[in-house]
Motif scaffolding. Structure first.
Motif, short mmCIF file in Angstrom:
data_model
loop_
_atom_site.label_atom_id
_atom_site.label_comp_id
_atom_site.label_asym_id
_atom_site.label_seq_id
_atom_site.Cartn_x
_atom_site.Cartn_y
_atom_site.Cartn_z
N ILE A 146 1.01 -0.97 0.16
CA ILE A 146 -0.10 0.04 0.12
C ILE A 146 0.86 1.07 0.12
O ILE A 146 2.01 1.27 0.77
N ALA A 147 0.43 2.37 -0.72
CA ALA A 147 1.34 3.38 -0.70
C ALA A 147 1.54 4.25 0.53
O ALA A 147 0.52 4.33 0.96
N THR A 148 2.86 4.54 0.67
CA THR A 148 2.96 5.15 1.93
C THR A 148 2.00 6.47 2.25
O THR A 148 1.46 6.89 3.18
N ARG A 197 12.58 2.59 -1.81
CA ARG A 197 12.61 4.10 -2.01
C ARG A 197 11.55 4.57 -0.79
O ARG A 197 11.26 5.79 -1.00
N ARG A 198 10.92 3.83 -0.02
CA ARG A 198 10.07 4.09 1.13
C ARG A 198 8.83 4.79 0.63
O ARG A 198 8.34 5.76 1.01
N LEU A 199 8.33 4.11 -0.56
CA LEU A 199 7.10 4.94 -1.06
C LEU A 199 5.81 3.83 -0.93
O LEU A 199 4.75 4.23 -1.06
N ALA A 200 6.25 2.67 -0.59
CA ALA A 200 5.21 1.61 0.01
C ALA A 200 5.35 0.88 1.32
O ALA A 200 6.50 0.60 1.46
N TRP A 201 4.30 0.57 1.83
CA TRP A 201 4.48 -0.37 3.15
C TRP A 201 4.10 -1.81 2.59
O TRP A 201 3.04 -2.07 1.65
N LEU A 202 4.85 -2.75 3.12
CA LEU A 202 4.33 -4.15 2.94
C LEU A 202 3.60 -4.59 4.37
O LEU A 202 4.46 -4.57 5.42
N LEU A 203 2.48 -5.03 4.11
CA LEU A 203 1.67 -5.26 5.34
C LEU A 203 1.26 -6.71 5.39
O LEU A 203 0.87 -7.29 4.48
N ASP A 204 1.60 -7.30 6.57
CA ASP A 204 1.11 -8.84 6.90
C ASP A 204 -0.09 -8.74 7.32
O ASP A 204 -0.59 -8.02 8.43
#
Length: 108
Positions: free
Chosen positions: A60-62, A97-104
């Motif tokens: 999801i986009a940061t 690039r710190r543009l998106a989070w990876l969520l579990d």
């Protein structure tokens, strides 16, 4: 010059993204686009042999989470994807690039 933020936005909006609803524990729910995945996760137990478990993960986009929730994702926040409700189990990391989070996620 490559605009990674704009490219990521287009990928979420058009190519790979699916509609979802993000529900922070301390605020109002809002619409988002996520890129779902079913990743294998290394489960560390008390045994010497590694075990693997299928994990529901979304990207999801940061900027979307920050704009909607006013903060980073938090354990316990909700996410509904394709009519299935999940709870954020953990947020592992940003992309390079710190543009998106990876969520579990785990089923709610």
């Amino acid at each position: 010059m490559i605009d990674f933020a704009a490219d990521l936005g287009r990928i979420h909006a058009d190519v790979l993204g699916v509609d979802a609803v993000y529900a922070p524990t301390d605020g109002a729910a809002f619409a988002v686009r996520v890129i779902p995945a079913r990743a294998d996760s290394d489960v560390h137990g008390s045994f010497a042999t590694p075990a693997w478990s299928e994990t529901t993960t979304v990207q999801i986009a940061t900027s979307v989470v920050t704009a909607g929730a006013g903060r980073d994702p938090a354990k316990g926040d909700g996410l509904t994807v394709d009519g299935v409700s999940y709870t954020i189990k953990s947020f592992r990391r940003h992309d390079v690039r710190r543009l998106a989070w990876l969520l579990d996620l785990q089923p709610a």
